[in-house]
Design a protein around this motif. Structure first.
Motif, PDB file in Angstrom:
ATOM      1  N   GLY A  80       0.827  -1.199   0.000  1.00  0.00           N
ATOM      2  CA  GLY A  80       0.000   0.000   0.000  1.00  0.00           C
ATOM      3  C   GLY A  80       0.865   1.253   0.000  1.00  0.00           C
ATOM      4  N   LEU A  81       0.339   2.312  -0.577  1.00  0.00           N
ATOM      5  CA  LEU A  81       1.007   3.621  -0.590  1.00  0.00           C
ATOM      6  C   LEU A  81       2.374   3.620  -1.289  1.00  0.00           C
ATOM      7  CD1 LEU A  81      -1.028   3.940   1.922  1.00  0.00           C
ATOM      8  CD2 LEU A  81       0.557   5.635   2.746  1.00  0.00           C
ATOM      9  N   MET A 109      -4.710  -0.793  -1.941  1.00  0.00           N
ATOM     10  CA  MET A 109      -4.413   0.494  -1.310  1.00  0.00           C
ATOM     11  C   MET A 109      -3.259   1.212  -2.021  1.00  0.00           C
ATOM     12  SD  MET A 109      -6.751   0.242   0.841  1.00  0.00           S
ATOM     13  CE  MET A 109      -6.537   1.737   1.777  1.00  0.00           C
ATOM     14  N   ILE A 111      -1.524   3.940  -4.782  1.00  0.00           N
ATOM     15  CA  ILE A 111      -1.745   5.333  -5.179  1.00  0.00           C
ATOM     16  C   ILE A 111      -2.122   5.367  -6.675  1.00  0.00           C
ATOM     17  CG2 ILE A 111      -0.675   7.627  -5.386  1.00  0.00           C
ATOM     18  CD1 ILE A 111      -1.103   6.749  -2.445  1.00  0.00           C
ATOM     19  N   SER A 204      -3.326  10.293  -4.066  1.00  0.00           N
ATOM     20  CA  SER A 204      -4.236   9.673  -3.085  1.00  0.00           C
ATOM     21  C   SER A 204      -4.570   8.254  -3.572  1.00  0.00           C
ATOM     22  CB  SER A 204      -5.492  10.514  -2.915  1.00  0.00           C
ATOM     23  OG  SER A 204      -6.173  10.565  -4.134  1.00  0.00           O
ATOM     24  N   PHE A 205      -5.462   7.570  -2.889  1.00  0.00           N
ATOM     25  CA  PHE A 205      -5.697   6.157  -3.203  1.00  0.00           C
ATOM     26  C   PHE A 205      -6.449   6.011  -4.538  1.00  0.00           C
ATOM     27  CE2 PHE A 205      -5.090   6.214   1.397  1.00  0.00           C
ATOM     28  CZ  PHE A 205      -4.112   5.237   1.522  1.00  0.00           C
ATOM     29  N   THR A 218     -10.212   9.191   3.241  1.00  0.00           N
ATOM     30  CA  THR A 218      -9.346   8.141   2.697  1.00  0.00           C
ATOM     31  C   THR A 218      -7.890   8.380   3.038  1.00  0.00           C
ATOM     32  OG1 THR A 218      -9.265   9.361   0.658  1.00  0.00           O
ATOM     33  CG2 THR A 218     -10.631   7.367   0.655  1.00  0.00           C
ATOM     34  N   LEU A 221      -5.189   5.845   6.640  1.00  0.00           N
ATOM     35  CA  LEU A 221      -5.305   4.410   6.396  1.00  0.00           C
ATOM     36  C   LEU A 221      -6.035   3.718   7.538  1.00  0.00           C
ATOM     37  CD1 LEU A 221      -4.291   2.482   4.248  1.00  0.00           C
ATOM     38  CD2 LEU A 221      -2.268   2.081   5.637  1.00  0.00           C
TER      39      LEU A 221
END
Ligand SMILES: Cc1cc2nc3c(=O)[nH]c(=O)nc-3n(C[C@H](O)[C@H](O)[C@H](O)COP(=O)(O)O)c2cc1C
Length: 387
Positions: A80-81, A109, A111, A204-205, A218, A221
């Motif tokens: 994620g991220l 999750m 970007i 952002s996601f 959002t 997390l």
């Protein structure tokens, strides 16, 4: 530019170049971080058998994972991220994986969105799904992954509730970062990261914003997970998701023999023996310690993959020799990405392949697919007598 020869070199550079909150996000486990630490320290307990005067010419690291040809059996794990470690990070990592000939897994999750990654690559990638309460969102994201040509669905089972990671709470982790005084001071020294981040719109996601309804904040997390992830996930739901997807299914986050048997019963194509890199249940045994029992129980019925703790090609060899058909790496490539973008991911893969290849040769083996326990010296009590 320092001379990079190890994954640890990439980690040092990642720490220097990425904002503290994102480096810490990657370099942490839950609570006391015992499981996070043991994931790597337990690998060091396993030793290798040096063999000599064995033909070591024509070596190969080529193999297959879920029927796909791979230049080495090492896939990039969903993280994620990723696009906060380096601008457009998912696209960079997916491109590096494609050029290297290994699978890339895009996180729910992430970007960069599924469509973004598909647009910037040609090889099919794997898509990792977290099961959310919003069924319409799930149906929709599965349809999006199919449309993008994803060649496997990686269903993560060990994070329906977030293991508490102290650093993230203390740092106030958000994507994008909120402009607090400590963050501003930190960002002032991370000019390269900031400059690249200004050039992209992906902050952002990407899989969620604009796709999920009634979504609160959002950027955080932890609050988003608490609101949206489906706590009722069970094997019946997994079977229904398998039907909906209709393609190759990998169940990720299996750390127990009973769960591995359930995965076989549900008809998955593969499992990933994993404790989420020590980020979920602190106090669980390291993944490498659990691998032999799971392979013994289900290894002849399902393809077994492994992750959590791999930091070198030698670790890859150890996991394969203990019965994994392939492995995933998480932090090992994230360090590369945070250090040097796409080139850093390539460097991480090169380091791992070279270490794997040389270690194979020194153990008297030429073909990665023939590795077995014979190349290892494993302490008698390695798996432990846990009751
Ligand atoms: C920063 C970070 C974010 C992660 N995000 C996800 C995710 O979104 N989905 C998922 O299934 N696993 C996620 N994981 C777990 C990885 O897929 C993988 O299981 C783990 O990194 C393996 O351990 P290693 O980092 O020691 O290789 C994440 C891991 C890290 C370090």
């Amino acid at each position: 530019m320092p001379v990079i020869t190890t994954i640890d070199d990439l980690k040092q550079l990642h720490k220097r170049r990425a904002p503290k909150m994102f480096y810490d996000y990657a370099e942490s486990g839950s609570w006391t971080e015992q499981t996070f630490r043991e994931n790597t320290s337990d690998f060091a307990q396993i030793r290798l058998r040096q063999r000599v005067a064995v033909d070591m010419s024509d070596r190969t690291t080529k193999s297959q994972m879920i029927g796909q040809d791979v230049s080495m059996p090492v896939a990039l794990a969903p993280v994620g991220l990723t696009g906060m470690q380096s601008a457009d990070g998912e696209i960079k990592a997916a491109r590096a994986a494609e050029k290297f000939g290994v699978p890339y897994t895009l996180s729910t999750m992430s970007i960069c969105s599924i469509e973004d990654v598909a647009k910037h690559t040609t090889a099919p990638f794997w898509f990792q799904l977290y099961v959310m309460r919003d069924e319409e969102f799930i149906d929709n994201i599965i349809a999006r992954a199919k449309k993008a040509g994803c060649s496997a669905l990686v269903l993560t089972l060990d994070l329906q509730i977030l293991g508490q990671r102290h650093k993230d709470l203390k740092n106030g982790l958000t994507a994008p970062p909120k402009f607090t005084i400590p963050t501003m001071i930190d960002l002032a020294t991370k000019w390269r990261w900031g400059y690249e981040m200004m050039q992209t719109k992906r902050r952002s996601f990407g899989n969620i914003v604009g796709h999920a309804k009634n979504v609160g904040d959002t950027s955080s997390l932890s609050s988003w997970t608490a609101e949206q992830f489906e706590p009722k996930l069970d094997w019946g739901m997994i079977a229904r998701l398998k039907e909906k997807w209709g393609g190759k299914l990998i169940l990720k986050g299996i750390l127990d023999v009973e769960d591995a048997k359930n995965a076989v019963a549900v008809g998955a194509d593969a499992i990933t023996v994993s404790n989420h890199g020590g980020r979920q249940l602190d106090g669980a045994l390291s993944a490498i310690r659990m691998l032999p029992a799971i392979v013994a129980a289900v290894g002849d019925q399902i393809e077994v993959h492994f992750d959590s703790g791999i930091r070198s090609g030698q670790d890859v060899l150890k996991a394969l020799a203990l019965g994994a058909k392939g492995v995933m790496i998480g932090r090992a490539y994230i360090y590369g990405l945070g250090a040097m973008g796409e080139q850093g991911v390539t460097t991480a893969l090169q380091i791992i392949q070279k270490e794997l290849d040389t270690t194979m040769a020194l153990c008297g083996r030429r073909d990665v697919t023939t590795l077995d326990r014979d190349v290892l010296l494993v302490p008698q009590d390695f798996e432990g007598a846990w009751v």
